[in-house]
Design a protein around this motif. Structure first.
Motif, short mmCIF file in Angstrom:
data_model
loop_
_atom_site.label_atom_id
_atom_site.label_comp_id
_atom_site.label_asym_id
_atom_site.label_seq_id
_atom_site.Cartn_x
_atom_site.Cartn_y
_atom_site.Cartn_z
N ILE A 148 0.83 -1.20 0.00
CA ILE A 148 0.00 0.00 0.00
C ILE A 148 0.87 1.26 0.00
CG2 ILE A 148 -1.72 1.31 1.29
CD1 ILE A 148 -2.82 -1.11 -0.16
N ILE A 199 -6.48 2.59 -5.23
CA ILE A 199 -5.85 2.14 -3.98
C ILE A 199 -6.90 1.61 -3.02
CG2 ILE A 199 -4.59 2.93 -1.93
CD1 ILE A 199 -3.11 4.88 -3.86
N SER A 214 -6.90 -2.08 -1.56
CA SER A 214 -7.05 -2.35 -0.14
C SER A 214 -8.13 -3.38 0.12
CB SER A 214 -7.37 -1.04 0.61
OG SER A 214 -7.54 -1.28 1.99
#
Length: 297
Positions: free
Chosen positions: A153, A207, A211
């Motif tokens: 991440i 993102i 996630s």
């Protein structure tokens, strides 16, 4: 060590998301190279330094923000024994263990690598879950450590953070210098601003999707380590049910840690799934039930 369960569909989605991010960032770098000035590169260096600090000190910041403390084996012998046993199954070095005094049932893992990881649980989580459910949650957090999710991440979010700083810098400090520079560079500045804004928005969504995929992967890792997907499904239902009764004020105090939690603490009545860091509880339970059926054969 048990054979690590591979969900090729999930892996393909994660790879696709990373490729989309890479392509987006490549376009962004080309635009910056073509139209950006020295200030832009300085901003990138600053953003890189900022993210390095975040990466190397994320574990300390996460514990500090939650009021967590590292506990010894003498303080929490059962918790330490459980984590040690799960680490042996998962072929992981034992992380540090922390306790957070909170009425919100949750857990999180942080740390830049397997050797510097911290797994934390709240006092409410220990009270509300049975031992098999607690083990399933701990196995989920250890799966994040095994999958190096903090590293993934952080890398994925680097240029997104650069784009955010660029947008904020241009909004607050303007897009040009003197009159001559403004006349000559207005077009380039507008291009950089628009591209930066687009990169920030699109990468933010990608993102978030990445996630969510990582959460599915950690759920599957928990099922492999414990051999009992139903225990994590039960834990998710218990945590979700208790969370609904937690006062909104308490939830708002920890919302900044939602990306770390096994279930996000959400104070509102409705949240768009597109912007969530986690899949819905229902989707996660259905995936675990599917794993349960596959393990029976």
């Amino acid at each position: 060590m048990k054979k690590w369960y591979r969900d090729y569909g999930l892996q393909a989605r994660m790879v696709l998301t990373m490729l989309l991010l890479a392509g987006l960032y490549l376009i962004f770098l080309v635009v910056l190279s073509e139209y950006g000035g020295i200030g832009t590169y300085g901003l990138m260096v600053f953003a890189g330094f900022f993210l390095l600090i975040q990466f190397f000190f994320s574990d300390k910041f996460a514990l500090w923000s939650m009021g967590g403390r590292i506990v010894s084996e003498q303080e929490e012998p059962r918790l330490h024994e459980t984590v040690s046993r799960l680490c042996a199954i998962a072929d992981l070095p034992k992380p540090k263990i922390a306790i957070v005094d909170s009425n919100i049932p949750n857990a999180f893992a942080t740390g830049r690598s397997k050797d510097s990881a911290v797994v934390a649980v709240t006092t409410s989580l220990k009270q509300k879950l049975s031992q098999p459910e607690l083990e399933a949650v701990l196995a989920h957090e250890l799966s994040h450590v095994k999958n190096r999710d903090m590293l993934v991440i952080t890398i994925a979010s680097f240029l997104s953070t650069v784009a955010f700083f660029l947008v904020r810098n241009m909004l607050f400090f303007g897009m040009g210098g003197g009159n001559r520079d403004r006349d000559r560079g207005a077009g380039a500045a507008i291009i950089v601003f628009v591209i930066s804004l687009a990169v920030w928005i699109i990468s933010f969504l990608l993102i978030r999707a990445l996630s969510r995929y990582r959460e599915f992967a950690a759920d599957r890792g928990s099922a492999v380590i414990t051999g009992q997907p139903k225990h994590l499904a039960s834990a998710l239902m218990t945590i979700s049910g208790v969370m609904e009764r937690v006062p909104s004020r308490d939830l708002r105090e920890v919302e900044g840690m939602n990306a770390f939690f096994i279930i996000p603490a959400i104070s509102g009545d409705l949240i768009m799934n597109l912007f969530s860091t986690h899949p819905t509880v229902g989707a996660r339970i259905r995936a675990l039930e599917d794993m349960e059926r596959k393990m029976e054969f």
